[in-house]
Motif scaffolding. Sequence first.
Motif, PDB file in Angstrom:
ATOM      1  N   GLY A  16     -18.417  -3.003 -19.780  1.00 46.62           N
ATOM      2  CA  GLY A  16     -19.003  -4.033 -20.980  1.00 46.62           C
ATOM      3  C   GLY A  16     -18.517  -5.382 -21.127  1.00 46.62           C
ATOM      4  N   LEU A  17     -18.094  -5.626 -19.941  1.00 44.86           N
ATOM      5  CA  LEU A  17     -17.670  -7.210 -19.396  1.00 44.86           C
ATOM      6  C   LEU A  17     -18.739  -8.051 -18.995  1.00 44.86           C
ATOM      7  N   HIS A  18     -18.677  -9.342 -19.551  1.00 39.75           N
ATOM      8  CA  HIS A  18     -19.341 -10.346 -18.974  1.00 39.75           C
ATOM      9  C   HIS A  18     -19.450 -10.566 -17.405  1.00 39.75           C
ATOM     10  N   PRO A  19     -20.171 -10.761 -16.579  1.00 41.63           N
ATOM     11  CA  PRO A  19     -20.010 -10.939 -15.243  1.00 41.63           C
ATOM     12  C   PRO A  19     -18.980 -11.880 -14.855  1.00 41.63           C
ATOM     13  N   TYR A  20     -18.785 -12.839 -15.626  1.00 42.90           N
ATOM     14  CA  TYR A  20     -17.961 -14.120 -15.679  1.00 42.90           C
ATOM     15  C   TYR A  20     -16.512 -13.465 -15.593  1.00 42.90           C
ATOM     16  N   LEU A  57      -8.000  -4.281  -6.863  1.00 47.72           N
ATOM     17  CA  LEU A  57      -7.355  -3.713  -7.977  1.00 47.72           C
ATOM     18  C   LEU A  57      -7.703  -3.709  -9.284  1.00 47.72           C
ATOM     19  N   ILE A  58      -8.813  -4.428  -9.670  1.00 44.85           N
ATOM     20  CA  ILE A  58      -9.521  -4.607 -10.717  1.00 44.85           C
ATOM     21  C   ILE A  58      -9.630  -3.148 -11.541  1.00 44.85           C
ATOM     22  N   GLY A  59      -9.955  -1.953 -10.866  1.00 46.36           N
ATOM     23  CA  GLY A  59      -9.848  -0.797 -11.450  1.00 46.36           C
ATOM     24  C   GLY A  59      -8.562  -0.391 -12.331  1.00 46.36           C
ATOM     25  N   GLU A  60      -7.487  -0.719 -11.515  1.00 43.94           N
ATOM     26  CA  GLU A  60      -6.199  -0.457 -12.139  1.00 43.94           C
ATOM     27  C   GLU A  60      -6.006  -1.085 -13.246  1.00 43.94           C
ATOM     28  N   VAL A  61      -6.191  -2.316 -13.106  1.00 43.12           N
ATOM     29  CA  VAL A  61      -6.011  -3.109 -14.305  1.00 43.12           C
ATOM     30  C   VAL A  61      -6.919  -2.797 -15.525  1.00 43.12           C
ATOM     31  N   LEU A  62      -8.239  -2.420 -15.362  1.00 44.28           N
ATOM     32  CA  LEU A  62      -9.078  -1.918 -16.624  1.00 44.28           C
ATOM     33  C   LEU A  62      -8.863  -0.656 -16.946  1.00 44.28           C
ATOM     34  N   LEU A  84      -7.688  -3.719 -25.820  1.00 46.39           N
ATOM     35  CA  LEU A  84      -7.247  -4.440 -24.829  1.00 46.39           C
ATOM     36  C   LEU A  84      -8.178  -5.214 -23.938  1.00 46.39           C
ATOM     37  N   LEU A  85      -9.474  -4.791 -23.984  1.00 43.73           N
ATOM     38  CA  LEU A  85     -10.511  -5.737 -23.065  1.00 43.73           C
ATOM     39  C   LEU A  85     -11.039  -7.047 -24.054  1.00 43.73           C
ATOM     40  N   GLY A  86     -10.226  -7.017 -25.052  1.00 42.69           N
ATOM     41  CA  GLY A  86     -10.576  -8.394 -25.933  1.00 42.69           C
ATOM     42  C   GLY A  86      -9.806  -9.617 -25.302  1.00 42.69           C
TER      43      GLY A  86
END
Length: 587
Positions: free
Chosen positions: A443-447, A459-464, A473-475
């Motif tokens: 649910g994140l904008h491509p930007y 490592l983006i998967g670890e972060v999210l 936390l996604l805000g």
Amino acid sequence: MPAAAASEPTGNAPGNGQTFLSPDQRRDAWQRLGNEQFDVIVIGGGIVGAGAALDAATRGLKVALVEARDFASGTSSRSSKMFHGGLRYLEQLEFGLVREALHERELSLTTLAPHLVKPLPFLFPLTNRWWERPYIAAGIFLYDQLGGAKSVPAQKHLTRSGALRLSPGLKRSSLVGGIRYYDTVVDDARHTMTVARTAAHYGAVVRTSTQVVALLREGDRVTGVRVRDSEDGEVTEVSGHVVVNATGVWTDEIQALSKQRGRFRVRASKGVHIVVPRDRVVSEVAIILRTEKSVLFVIPWGTHWIIGTTDTDWNLDLAHPAATKADIDYILGHVNKVLATPLTHDDIDGVYAGLRPLLAGESEETSKLSREHAVAVPSPGLVAIAGGKYTTYRVMAEDAIDAAAEFIPTRVAPSITEKVPLMGADGYFALVNQTGSVGSHYGLHPYRVRHLLDRYGSLIGEVLKLADDKPELLGPITDAPVYLKVEAAYAAAAEGALHLEDILARRMRISIEYPHRGVDCAREVAEVVAPILGWSAEDVDREVKTYQARVEAEVRSQTQPDDASADALRAAAPEARAEILEPVPLT
């Protein structure tokens, strides 16, 4: 589900390494430091120390890396943010250094760290109609031939109108034409931390807030270090076959612990940069300007420009070099000579000062000191490395461990770091092509996804994943909306951040990218990381107040006319690491 979403954070990696530099890992590392015998102990968590730890670990050696403050808390977070060959060194006839740096740039751009090192077009404005174009063109041609135009385009010559189309913000009278060429840009602090984390991944015991206060000896042989926890003052001794001093501008201070004269001296040169909003300079490309002493860079940095640098001797506090009003005026004066709309002090969102560790002795002018590095063995079991430039960190690290191998009783394999991508590099290019699907899944904008990929790579998967049970936390961070709250959480959970300063100044660049310099979001970030770092309400208050005092001291120092008065103000601010000490030699 996109590939990135499948990544699970785990505690262990191949080679008994750690993928997360977490509070649990930190406690475990302290026990290991005091109980195990190491092949190599590296002092210094800047880029050279982190690189040396990675080089040694990937050779199969047992490695400890200790840093008194935070990764990149010194020079390695305060550079011009360029991973470059050093075009200006051609004028100093340092062809070998430029060739070596361009080779390293190409490696990082394509293989080692493509998520962190990015190509960047530059404009070199020409001011003389007759001699300058052939002179500069010859230099850039040589730059290209030495390796500068492999993964990036070669130089392109421009008329004055062509140059102004690329940089409309320049005065028409400030140039007669231009040459466009390519270099690269890097977030130096994140890159250094990632190198250290990759070393941990391959088995190195990595620990920040761990200050070396003495060298241990058997006769004339250095056999280890005594370290002190910069958080609670606890002391332990670490045994190793060889100690590598990779402390940059602190090289002489660590050398003094050996009570023997070193083989070289390091001289600190202060470089100051200012950060201004992107709309203050209208240009599609970075700009390089010649000054009477050196060069001035105008470098795009997200929604800002970084402009610098100065080059002056510094003999005061090494941990907190202070920018003065004179430094800022110097930068503004030079850049305003070419800008159609001049910049003022009110345009500045951030300022930072760093110290270059230059080898002393070649010149009385710091701008002419060599950027070549040197490796020495000042006493048996102790190796020192200093000089060089950020871009050649991997070569410096290899040379340091080659020298250290003499003191290691087992056979030491040759360096392989030329073939070892940093964490987050593998799979990065594929994930860039999956930006849309990754964004849809979270649910994140491509930007936002691209922003995360260019900071964490694969490592983006670890972060999210840290937001699985805490979607809030996604805000975005309220007063620093370029960043998500989950990035602060990840800094504390996986990237070794222990204090607000570590997060706001180095894991994220809020301290230089917003006019409030992180003060307005300090409490929000502290409350995000408090559960991870075990902070009480009192701890949160103390962290916020300490950070506010740091920013206030820096801002006030930047109004002072000279180094001494600026240093006095900056040095008076409290340390986040309350137990940090000056090194004390063994008696």
